[in-house]
Design a protein around this motif. Sequence first.
Motif, PDB file in Angstrom:
ATOM      1  N   ARG A  68       0.852  -1.188   0.000  1.00 31.85           N
ATOM      2  CA  ARG A  68       0.000   0.000   0.000  1.00 31.85           C
ATOM      3  C   ARG A  68       0.891   1.242   0.000  1.00 31.85           C
ATOM      4  O   ARG A  68       1.730   1.404   0.882  1.00 31.85           O
ATOM      5  CB  ARG A  68      -0.915   0.006   1.218  1.00 31.85           C
ATOM      6  N   ILE A  69       0.692   2.092  -0.991  1.00 33.37           N
ATOM      7  CA  ILE A  69       1.481   3.316  -1.121  1.00 33.37           C
ATOM      8  C   ILE A  69       0.539   4.517  -1.096  1.00 33.37           C
ATOM      9  O   ILE A  69      -0.322   4.667  -1.964  1.00 33.37           O
ATOM     10  CB  ILE A  69       2.302   3.329  -2.428  1.00 33.37           C
ATOM     11  N   ASN A  70       0.702   5.364  -0.097  1.00 35.32           N
ATOM     12  CA  ASN A  70      -0.035   6.627  -0.018  1.00 35.32           C
ATOM     13  C   ASN A  70       0.932   7.769  -0.303  1.00 35.32           C
ATOM     14  O   ASN A  70       2.059   7.766   0.204  1.00 35.32           O
ATOM     15  CB  ASN A  70      -0.652   6.809   1.373  1.00 35.32           C
ATOM     16  N   HIS A  71       0.511   8.736  -1.092  1.00 36.23           N
ATOM     17  CA  HIS A  71       1.390   9.839  -1.437  1.00 36.23           C
ATOM     18  C   HIS A  71       0.593  11.129  -1.530  1.00 36.23           C
ATOM     19  O   HIS A  71      -0.641  11.123  -1.655  1.00 36.23           O
ATOM     20  CB  HIS A  71       2.121   9.564  -2.757  1.00 36.23           C
ATOM     21  N   LEU A  72       1.314  12.235  -1.501  1.00 31.66           N
ATOM     22  CA  LEU A  72       0.670  13.550  -1.564  1.00 31.66           C
ATOM     23  C   LEU A  72       0.520  14.010  -3.001  1.00 31.66           C
ATOM     24  O   LEU A  72      -0.583  14.122  -3.521  1.00 31.66           O
ATOM     25  CB  LEU A  72       1.498  14.568  -0.753  1.00 31.66           C
ATOM     26  N   THR A  73       1.616  14.270  -3.662  1.00 27.66           N
ATOM     27  CA  THR A  73       1.584  14.728  -5.051  1.00 27.66           C
ATOM     28  C   THR A  73       2.687  14.053  -5.833  1.00 27.66           C
ATOM     29  O   THR A  73       3.586  13.423  -5.261  1.00 27.66           O
ATOM     30  CB  THR A  73       1.791  16.253  -5.125  1.00 27.66           C
ATOM     31  N   SER A  74       2.650  14.195  -7.134  1.00 25.43           N
ATOM     32  CA  SER A  74       3.690  13.626  -7.989  1.00 25.43           C
ATOM     33  C   SER A  74       4.747  14.679  -8.255  1.00 25.43           C
ATOM     34  O   SER A  74       4.418  15.823  -8.564  1.00 25.43           O
ATOM     35  CB  SER A  74       3.079  13.168  -9.317  1.00 25.43           C
ATOM     36  N   PRO A  75       6.018  14.341  -8.140  1.00 26.08           N
ATOM     37  CA  PRO A  75       7.073  15.332  -8.321  1.00 26.08           C
ATOM     38  C   PRO A  75       7.271  15.768  -9.767  1.00 26.08           C
ATOM     39  O   PRO A  75       7.758  16.841 -10.040  1.00 26.08           O
ATOM     40  CB  PRO A  75       8.317  14.606  -7.794  1.00 26.08           C
ATOM     41  N   GLY A  76       6.895  14.934 -10.723  1.00 21.42           N
ATOM     42  CA  GLY A  76       7.120  15.266 -12.134  1.00 21.42           C
ATOM     43  C   GLY A  76       5.855  15.130 -12.954  1.00 21.42           C
ATOM     44  O   GLY A  76       4.936  14.392 -12.617  1.00 21.42           O
ATOM     45  N   SER A  77       5.819  15.836 -14.042  1.00 18.63           N
ATOM     46  CA  SER A  77       4.618  15.793 -14.888  1.00 18.63           C
ATOM     47  C   SER A  77       4.468  14.458 -15.592  1.00 18.63           C
ATOM     48  O   SER A  77       3.393  14.139 -16.096  1.00 18.63           O
ATOM     49  CB  SER A  77       4.680  16.923 -15.932  1.00 18.63           C
ATOM     50  N   SER A 144       4.186   7.110   1.620  1.00 19.32           N
ATOM     51  CA  SER A 144       4.114   6.269   2.817  1.00 19.32           C
ATOM     52  C   SER A 144       3.857   4.843   2.348  1.00 19.32           C
ATOM     53  O   SER A 144       2.889   4.585   1.633  1.00 19.32           O
ATOM     54  CB  SER A 144       2.994   6.747   3.741  1.00 19.32           C
ATOM     55  N   VAL A 145       4.733   3.932   2.736  1.00 24.29           N
ATOM     56  CA  VAL A 145       4.673   2.565   2.214  1.00 24.29           C
ATOM     57  C   VAL A 145       4.429   1.583   3.351  1.00 24.29           C
ATOM     58  O   VAL A 145       5.104   1.624   4.375  1.00 24.29           O
ATOM     59  CB  VAL A 145       5.981   2.199   1.478  1.00 24.29           C
ATOM     60  N   LYS A 146       3.459   0.702   3.152  1.00 19.67           N
ATOM     61  CA  LYS A 146       3.187  -0.391   4.095  1.00 19.67           C
ATOM     62  C   LYS A 146       3.180  -1.695   3.318  1.00 19.67           C
ATOM     63  O   LYS A 146       2.486  -1.822   2.311  1.00 19.67           O
ATOM     64  CB  LYS A 146       1.850  -0.181   4.802  1.00 19.67           C
TER      65      LYS A 146
END
Length: 267
Positions: A68-77, A144-146
């Motif tokens: 499970r990967i939770n993230h805020l935004t993507s760093p690149g287009s 965030s990785v679980k």
Amino acid sequence: MTRRKTVLFCMLKVVVLTILMSSCTSNKKIVYLQDKEASKPHDALVDNTYPAPRTDWLLEAEDVLSVRINHLTSPGSSVSNFSNDDRSLLRSTIPNPNIHGYTIDENGNIDLPIVGKVNVAGMPLKEATNKIREAANRVFSSPSVKVHMINFRISVLGSVNTPGQYLVYNNTLNIFEALSLANDADDYSNKEGVKVLRTRNGKNHLYHLDLTDEQLLTSEAFYIHPSDVIIVSPLKRKKWSGREAQSLYAGLGVVVSLTSLIIALTR
């Protein structure tokens, strides 16, 4: 009178033999984690500390992981080129991990959407989690990785109350916790004769455990690994259960009654 004494003596021998046969197994064979090196009873009350064996195990091919990967935004287009379905799969809670889990292939890789292939074979779960986080960092911002292993199953067989196969969610499960899944060893179990069959990396290892000895705490097999098979041997001489003892006492009552009748008729 002599004949009567002979009959009574025979009855007494039957009673003594019955008590011996229905006696319980010695506590030394049923009590867990005894200090067998204690020379006096009060020595066994002293607190002891033992070096803990390794609790981690290494991932291998055919292990199935829930990632499970939770993230805020993507760093690149460039991330916008991936489909929303892939993103939702990564960010959502998987309802049925047995269907949506990621199997480690023969090359040691898991293939994650967007992130790509990550080699995790031969690593403890914690190290594999860190490696997946590093790979996710190249795609997502502050991920965030679980990671959990979802095909962690063990089998508990032999003289236990509920033998069977059990799914485990505790990565540091020990032998007593494993037995508790099977509702503990039964009344006929030989706690000095427990075997753990471990198959990992194409090899079979057989460990012999004595659950009555506290030296067990240092054993390599104290902590259970995925796919372990725990076999609890029965006692060579089974302890009499309450039901069997009741039947024996009922039969003894019949013998006493018949003996009394014979004595009365031969007066």
